[in-house]
Design a protein around this motif. Structure first.
Motif, PDB file in Angstrom:
ATOM      1  N   GLY A 291       0.813  -1.210   0.000  1.00 26.77           N
ATOM      2  CA  GLY A 291       0.000   0.000   0.000  1.00 26.77           C
ATOM      3  C   GLY A 291       0.848   1.262   0.000  1.00 26.77           C
ATOM      4  N   ILE A 292       1.899   1.269   0.817  1.00 28.66           N
ATOM      5  CA  ILE A 292       2.789   2.431   0.859  1.00 28.66           C
ATOM      6  C   ILE A 292       3.504   2.604  -0.477  1.00 28.66           C
ATOM      7  CG2 ILE A 292       4.930   3.301   1.893  1.00 28.66           C
ATOM      8  CD1 ILE A 292       3.949   2.195   4.557  1.00 28.66           C
ATOM      9  N   PHE A 293       3.951   1.486  -1.053  1.00 28.27           N
ATOM     10  CA  PHE A 293       4.606   1.548  -2.368  1.00 28.27           C
ATOM     11  C   PHE A 293       3.667   2.157  -3.406  1.00 28.27           C
ATOM     12  CE2 PHE A 293       5.264  -0.367  -6.546  1.00 28.27           C
ATOM     13  CZ  PHE A 293       6.590  -0.027  -6.792  1.00 28.27           C
ATOM     14  N   LEU A 294       2.420   1.702  -3.403  1.00 29.94           N
ATOM     15  CA  LEU A 294       1.445   2.185  -4.383  1.00 29.94           C
ATOM     16  C   LEU A 294       1.195   3.685  -4.230  1.00 29.94           C
ATOM     17  CD1 LEU A 294      -0.598   1.482  -6.618  1.00 29.94           C
ATOM     18  CD2 LEU A 294      -2.287   1.056  -4.815  1.00 29.94           C
TER      19      LEU A 294
ATOM     20  N   PHE B 223       2.592  10.312  -5.296  1.00 30.37           N
ATOM     21  CA  PHE B 223       3.645  11.303  -5.072  1.00 30.37           C
ATOM     22  C   PHE B 223       4.793  11.209  -6.079  1.00 30.37           C
ATOM     23  CE2 PHE B 223       1.574  10.706  -0.961  1.00 30.37           C
ATOM     24  CZ  PHE B 223       1.296  12.023  -0.620  1.00 30.37           C
ATOM     25  N   GLY B 224       4.769  10.199  -6.927  1.00 28.80           N
ATOM     26  CA  GLY B 224       5.788  10.080  -7.956  1.00 28.80           C
ATOM     27  C   GLY B 224       7.182   9.791  -7.437  1.00 28.80           C
TER      28      GLY B 224
ATOM     29  N   LEU C  40      12.313   2.384  -6.161  1.00 31.71           N
ATOM     30  CA  LEU C  40      13.149   1.702  -5.171  1.00 31.71           C
ATOM     31  C   LEU C  40      13.075   2.393  -3.807  1.00 31.71           C
ATOM     32  CD1 LEU C  40      16.363   0.701  -7.166  1.00 31.71           C
ATOM     33  CD2 LEU C  40      14.486  -0.769  -6.394  1.00 31.71           C
ATOM     34  N   ALA C  41      13.026   3.725  -3.818  1.00 30.20           N
ATOM     35  CA  ALA C  41      12.883   4.469  -2.563  1.00 30.20           C
ATOM     36  C   ALA C  41      11.535   4.163  -1.919  1.00 30.20           C
ATOM     37  CB  ALA C  41      13.025   5.965  -2.816  1.00 30.20           C
TER      38      ALA C  41
ATOM     39  N   THR D  17       9.054  -1.219   2.972  1.00 25.53           N
ATOM     40  CA  THR D  17       9.677  -2.354   3.665  1.00 25.53           C
ATOM     41  C   THR D  17       9.985  -2.015   5.113  1.00 25.53           C
ATOM     42  OG1 THR D  17      10.653  -3.147   1.592  1.00 25.53           O
ATOM     43  CG2 THR D  17      11.640  -3.939   3.643  1.00 25.53           C
ATOM     44  N   LEU D  18      10.503  -0.814   5.350  1.00 24.61           N
ATOM     45  CA  LEU D  18      10.830  -0.400   6.717  1.00 24.61           C
ATOM     46  C   LEU D  18       9.576  -0.315   7.581  1.00 24.61           C
ATOM     47  CD1 LEU D  18      13.529   2.355   6.057  1.00 24.61           C
ATOM     48  CD2 LEU D  18      13.888   0.059   6.974  1.00 24.61           C
ATOM     49  N   VAL D  19       8.521   0.271   7.030  1.00 25.62           N
ATOM     50  CA  VAL D  19       7.273   0.372   7.792  1.00 25.62           C
ATOM     51  C   VAL D  19       6.693  -1.018   8.040  1.00 25.62           C
ATOM     52  CG1 VAL D  19       4.914   1.270   7.801  1.00 25.62           C
ATOM     53  CG2 VAL D  19       6.782   2.682   6.922  1.00 25.62           C
TER      54      VAL D  19
END
Length: 372
Positions: A332-335, A341-342, A346-347, A353-355
């Motif tokens: 969800g965060i990746f999406l 936010f563009g 990888l960032a 991953t950290l969350v």
């Protein structure tokens, strides 16, 4: 020799000090406890000192320490530790928000083997009355940060607790603000803790001393305890950080297992084309979860002998569910970060991953491998 010393930090508590001293002394007499009452005052400009001085004439177990510098609740309690006569300390607020009736139970738990006994607002049976929403949110935020260091303590920022003198003997306490318990837990030498539920009652008379400065000091305190735990390797916080490191190492091994299984299934079995490779991915994920569970159960949380859930299959299913939640959070965060936010993919994946890692460790620590 007193059985215990009840430390009452005060500043401008003329409206409450008679009542709290009377209630504590009544508890002593009703429970047949030989207790000392130590009022530690920050040179109050009102009549607090005069009232305590007057009461001392009739209460031989009442003592007063007046501090004229380095004011603050935590500093007052720390000075009280050094001046107390007994080997067991109980810290209680002067504003009647903590029930003195629980003091005998706290002392009994210390006698039964606990090093620290905490009055908890957030465990089952505890609660808070008459707090505005803003203060509740601040308290929950402070508690969340504290539980990152001590996840098994439901209320690590409680102001109502008992502690053995030996726990803080030689400890390099750096008291600030209002959360002296966090300092004791972070730098004291203790193994066994016990929590007792109580309902916190906000002060009826006087004003709360919570300010923005208090919040800043608390953040500094959490950072200081974290650094202390890394440097000294002996504190309870360090024991928790070691679990975080182990959990992270196990997580990295899970990534290797995941990729290895995925490579094998795609390259050497019939699961090499879409949609069959989706099954390969699912198998690789589940095997990596199994790998992580086994290593965490046998290594990361091996010391948790007194587990609430002794059935390993139950822990495995719980771990699977929590891990699935972490995967959903990661995705969800990746999406959101990439589509809305563009942010570079990888960032975005790293942040997710950290969350997800924080979610997996925190929830598993409090659910899958929680102590009784």
């Amino acid at each position: 020799m007193y059985d215990l010393t009840v430390i009452i930090p005060t500043f401008r508590e003329e409206a409450n000090i008679r009542t709290i001293i009377s209630e504590v002394d009544t508890v002593f007499r009703n429970s047949c406890l030989n207790g000392e009452i130590l009022v530690v005052d920050d040179n109050s400009p009102d009549n607090t000192i005069a009232i305590v001085t007057e009461l001392k004439k009739s209460l031989l177990n009442l003592n007063l320490l007046v501090r004229t510098a380095d004011h603050g609740l935590s500093q007052s309690v720390a000075d009280g530790f050094s001046q107390a006569s007994a080997d067991v300390f109980v810290v209680i607020d002067a504003d009647l928000s903590h029930p003195p009736a629980l003091i005998p139970k706290m002392y009994a738990e210390i006698r039964a083997g606990a090093d620290v006994v905490i009055g908890s607002r957030y465990m089952e049976g505890g609660g808070i009355r008459k707090w505005p929403l803003k203060r509740r949110i601040i308290s929950l935020g402070a508690t969340f940060l504290g539980r990152l260091l001590f996840p098994e303590v439901t209320d690590p920022v409680s102001g109502f607790f008992a502690v053995r003198k030996s726990v803080i003997a030689g400890a390099k306490l750096k008291p600030r603000g209002y959360k002296i318990l966090l300092e004791v837990l972070g730098k004291g030498s203790w193994e066994n803790d016990k929590e007792i539920p109580f309902e916190f009652s906000d002060r009826e008379i006087g004003s709360s001393k919570l300010k923005i400065k208090t919040i800043i000091e608390y953040a500094q305190q959490v950072a200081d305890i974290t650094v202390y735990s890394f440097v000294h390797h002996q504190s309870a916080a360090w024991r928790e950080w070691k679990k975080v490191f182990k959990f992270g190492i196990v997580g990295l091994s899970g990534i290797v297992v995941n990729l290895g299984i995925m490579f094998f299934l795609v390259e050497y079995t019939a699961l090499n084309d879409y949609p069959a490779n989706l099954l390969a991915s699912a198998i690789a994920i589940e095997i990596s979860i199994l790998n992580n569970f086994v290593w965490n159960d046998l290594w990361t949380f091996r010391s948790e002998e007194n587990r609430k859930y002794s059935n390993r299959w139950y822990r495995f299913v719980t771990f699977n569910i929590v891990s699935a939640g972490g995967a959903v959070i990661n995705w969800g965060i990746f999406l959101v970060l990439t589509a809305v936010f563009g942010i570079y993919y990888l960032a975005a994946q790293l942040i997710g991953t950290l969350v997800g890692f924080i979610w997996n460790f925190t929830v598993n620590r409090r659910v899958t491998w929680i102590r009784k």
